[in-house]
Design an enzyme around this catalytic site. Structure first.
Site, PDB file in Angstrom:
ATOM      1  N   SER A 603       0.845  -1.187   0.000  1.00 33.51           N
ATOM      2  CA  SER A 603       0.000   0.000   0.000  1.00 33.51           C
ATOM      3  C   SER A 603       0.892   1.253   0.000  1.00 33.51           C
ATOM      4  O   SER A 603       1.652   1.450  -0.937  1.00 33.51           O
ATOM      5  CB  SER A 603      -0.954  -0.044   1.193  1.00 33.51           C
ATOM      6  OG  SER A 603      -1.993   0.881   1.043  1.00 33.51           O
ATOM      7  N   ASP A 684      -8.641  -5.463  -5.730  1.00 34.93           N
ATOM      8  CA  ASP A 684      -8.179  -4.278  -5.003  1.00 34.93           C
ATOM      9  C   ASP A 684      -8.793  -3.046  -5.652  1.00 34.93           C
ATOM     10  O   ASP A 684      -8.338  -2.586  -6.689  1.00 34.93           O
ATOM     11  CB  ASP A 684      -6.650  -4.193  -5.038  1.00 34.93           C
ATOM     12  CG  ASP A 684      -6.116  -3.077  -4.147  1.00 34.93           C
ATOM     13  OD1 ASP A 684      -6.936  -2.296  -3.619  1.00 34.93           O
ATOM     14  OD2 ASP A 684      -4.894  -2.994  -3.981  1.00 34.93           O
ATOM     15  N   HIS A 716      -7.048  -5.859  -1.395  1.00 36.53           N
ATOM     16  CA  HIS A 716      -5.817  -5.161  -1.013  1.00 36.53           C
ATOM     17  C   HIS A 716      -4.924  -6.061  -0.165  1.00 36.53           C
ATOM     18  O   HIS A 716      -3.733  -5.812  -0.032  1.00 36.53           O
ATOM     19  CB  HIS A 716      -6.215  -3.902  -0.238  1.00 36.53           C
ATOM     20  CG  HIS A 716      -5.181  -2.813  -0.227  1.00 36.53           C
ATOM     21  ND1 HIS A 716      -4.602  -2.299  -1.367  1.00 36.53           N
ATOM     22  CD2 HIS A 716      -4.624  -2.124   0.800  1.00 36.53           C
ATOM     23  CE1 HIS A 716      -3.748  -1.351  -1.045  1.00 36.53           C
ATOM     24  NE2 HIS A 716      -3.728  -1.232   0.264  1.00 36.53           N
TER      25      HIS A 716
END
Length: 763
Positions: A603, A684, A716
């Site tokens: 991320s 995601d 994610h």
């Protein structure tokens, strides 16, 4: 390399014989081994042991839920899930632990049973079971009659997040969450009309959220009453407390039990502001629903508690023990999900009054410490069993600590500050130990233990007693607290930066180990002394690395000013802190071989891998791993929660283009040269897969060693155990190959769909 693992099973046979003789002596029959809830054995929990902590051990180790004590404080119920890579199946159990002996008893191992809770002050338990055609059954069993169960009620749809509240003898309120149709009825996917097209048409954003497309169905809070008649519990009908309100709670995508509470006086819950678009706003409020009878409709619509000074996200609503007052957390800024949480106390919430009067009576508790405002941000708030104390779980310098503060004294003198009750580790849940006592039952974890149960008297926190450690303080995983330490180093400014260090279990001080430098996501987040099955430092350490997890500018747990400093500085102060950290390691940690260093991040951590690539620090690493990271800042306009880049980058793209471009990793692709593994998943919707594909295309065009790993059914995060094992295998094999360590295990063709194609670089 296969893991070395030994499983030890306790003396089940002796326990069964003892139970049989005991029941025979009483003139009773032993519990049935086959009932409506499946096969049962009264047994101790299987003891798990591994000599070497590998990804397979991490993913197959028993995962326990927080435990809930009964009213006597003698027993606590919890769930445990275990995955087998041999059978490729997950087993789930509901178990009860004797708090004083530590003995665990199996209640049910039925595959679709979940969410157990105690029914009043009895030894009866209620849990959910998936029924036929999308329905849910409420099953009742008893610790005293293990294996003998009955269905107390059937609900015509999927429900979860069960909360139970005793109303009186033989009466218990039940509150759950479940999706509803726009008309307020419970949604059941099995009953949805057949569609002849896949078209979706939207007139407003958001279109997708986390890993799902937004639909007409919304979360709702349902309540009802369980009554015990002639020794059997039965459920009446469930009522939608949010019908005709335009409110949604729990707030998606992560809201659960922490978004509502129940008492004998009604419900409190948090919900987003109904007229503000959730893609651009975090504004939410507390609501109170007065309920005179849990078998009937509410006596009024939800009453709002809205404070002009607090316009941000609300969370953690909780009733005072008598149900007449409440508390919750709320942030000041709308659109900033990492703002500081303030504690709000609402006296007399159950008294007959309008919403405006509730708002006027609410009091924001500004915690102070030695004349300065307390700069930590609680993640949850609760009352002590007698209501005299506020209990706060707060992230603080790498630990999630339980604090308490005297409510009565604080309302008189706001300079009072919280007192820490716990130390190292991460508190995940706090429950009253028993009725009529302020003692607490605490569920927590650490970097070496995935589940710890502790009982504590807040008046004597030093005397806290461990009821059960799932890993026997790490020993069952081949881990030890000696592996975990910390460092502090000078940051880019006049501040110190904290980092957690995890060494191999066979660490020798006179030996040098390659470095795994991990950058966390968020970016307003932190590495903490807590367990994770996704990014677990010990897994990497046991491969032979010294793992260092720094918490640079923007990290939580070090004061709100430190958190806020990353705003409009994504590749600025945090990057400089990470450079300083690497220099500190090189100069001060002789056992770390910085010439054999790798860096990994997901991320925002993935963003930083791309930022490393374009800047000088990227050249010191032998290889990088970027999981679901940011490649192009402009593409954040395709993300789901638009308030996030709007806040962090100083406005929308067209309003603050200079800032967006200043911190855009794609600007520096001409500098990329370090081998990189790119991982990006198809579900995601926070950072769409086009980001990962763009990274991989650039790496391939430049002729840089690179691989691309994707999972079509993951978001994610990578949550499926089999997928996670592949993830760990590919990641470890990748980094190990660049630092001279052996491969973790073979990447078997057929298990991983590998496309082998070698092409020359473009140009």
């Amino acid at each position: 390399m296969a893991p070395s693992k030994a499983i030890t099973i306790t003396a089940v046979f002796a326990s069964c014989i003892a139970a049989f003789l005991y029941l025979h002596h009483l003139g009773l029959q032993p519990p049935l081994l086959w009932t409506s809830t499946g096969p049962h054995v009264i047994s101790e929990e299987v003891a798990f042991h591994a000599d070497v902590f590998t990804p397979q051990v991490l993913l197959s180790a028993p995962r326990r839920s927080p435990a809930i004590p009964n009213s006597s404080g003698k027993l606590a119920v919890y769930t445990v899930a275990t995955y087998s890579f041999e059978s490729h199946q997950k087993t789930s159990e509901i178990r009860v632990i004797d708090i004083f002996s530590g003995r665990s008893t199996l209640i049910t191992n039925e595959e679709k049973a979940s969410e157990p809770g105690w029914l009043g002050n009895t030894t009866d338990l209620l849990w959910l079971r998936e029924g036929e055609r999308g329905t849910t059954e409420l099953v009742v069993g008893s610790v005293e009659r293990v294996g003998q169960t009955y269905v107390a009620g059937r609900v015509p749809g999927a429900i979860s997040n069960v909360k139970l509240q005793e109303l009186g003898a033989g009466q218990v309120a039940i509150v759950v969450s479940g999706k509803s149709w726009p008309n307020g009825t419970l949604y059941n996917e099995e009953n949805e009309p057949k569609k002849h097209t896949s078209a979706r048409l939207y007139d407003s954003t958001m279109v997708r959220h986390w890993d799902n497309y937004v639909t007409l169905q919304k979360n709702a809070i349902w309540y009802g009453k369980l009554e015990r008649v002639k020794g059997r519990w039965s459920l009446g009908s469930l009522t939608n407390s949010l019908q005709n309100t335009r409110l949604e709670s729990p707030i998606p995508p992560f809201g659960g039990k922490d978004h509502f509470d129940v008492s004998s006086t009604g419900l409190v819950f948090v919900a987003n502001h109904p007229t503000r678009n959730a893609a651009f706003n975090t504004k939410s409020n507390l609501y109170f629903v007065p309920i005179a009878d849990f078998s009937e409709s509410p006596t009024s619509k939800p009453r709002i508690v809205e404070l002009e000074a607090l316009q941000g996200a609300a969370s953690s609503p909780v009733f005072y023990p008598d149900g007449k007052s409440a508390a919750f957390l709320q942030m000041e800024q709308n659109g900033y999900e990492s703002d500081k949480n303030h504690i709000v106390y609402v006296p007399n919430i159950a008294a007959p009054q309008e919403g405006s009067e509730l708002s006027a009576s609410a009091q924001v508790l500004q915690l102070k410490m030695v004349e300065a405002e307390w700069d930590r941000s609680p993640s949850s708030v609760n009352f002590s069993p007698d209501g005299s104390m506020l209990l706060l779980v707060v992230e603080d310098k790498g630990d999630d600590i339980l604090f308490q503060i005297d409510l009565t004294e604080f309302l008189i003198n706001s300079s009072r500050h919280p007192t820490a009750l716990t130390g190292a580790g991460a508190v995940s849940d706090v429950q009253p130990l028993k009725a009529g006592s302020n003692e607490l039952f605490i569920s927590s974890s650490s970097l070496i233990d995935n589940s710890i149960y502790t009982i504590m008297d807040p008046a004597r926190p030093a005397d806290a007693k461990t009821v059960s450690s799932n890993s026997r303080d790490g020993r069952s995983f081949g881990l030890s607290s000696d592996q975990v330490s910390e460092i502090w180093f000078q940051g880019a400014g006049d501040y110190q930066v904290h980092a957690l260090v995890t060494k191999p279990s066979n660490f020798l001080a006179d030996k040098k180990y390659p470095l795994a430098y991990m950058v966390h996501g968020g970016p307003q987040s932190a590495w903490t002394n807590s367990w994770s099955t996704r990014w677990n430092p010990a897994v990497f350490a046991e491969q032979g690395y010294v793992v260092i997890c720094p918490n640079p500018t923007g990290s939580t747990g070090y004061g709100q000013e430190f958190v806020d400093a990353i705003t409009e500085s994504w590749g600025g102060l945090p990057y400089e802190d990470l450079v300083k950290g690497f220099e500190y390691i090189k100069e001060n940690m002789a056992y770390v071989d910085t010439d054999r260093a790798v860096a990994l991040g997901a991320s925002y951590g993935g963003y930083m891998m791309n930022w490393f690539q374009g800047h000088a620090l990227g050249r010191v690493f032998k290889a990088l791993v970027c999981h679901d990271g940011v490649f192009s800042m402009a593409n954040q306009m395709s993300s789901d929660e638009q308030y996030f880049p709007h806040h962090d980058l100083g406005g929308f793209y067209w309003e603050s283009r200079e800032t967006w471009e200043k911190w855009n990793p794609a600007r520096f692709t001409g500098n990329w040269s370090t081998p990189m593994l790119v991982i990006h998943n198809e579900l995601d919707y926070r950072l769409p897969i086009s980001e990962g594909l763009a990274m991989f295309n650039v790496l391939q065009a430049l002729g840089i060693d690179s691989r691309f790993l994707t999972f079509r059914d993951e978001n994610h995060w990578v949550l499926n155990e089999e997928n996670s094992l592949i993830w760990h295998t590919v990641v470890l094999n990748w980094i190990n190959s660049y630092v001279g360590l052996p491969a973790y295990r073979e990447e078997t063709a057929g298990v991983i769909d590998m496309v082998d194609g070698t092409f020359a670089a473009v140009g």
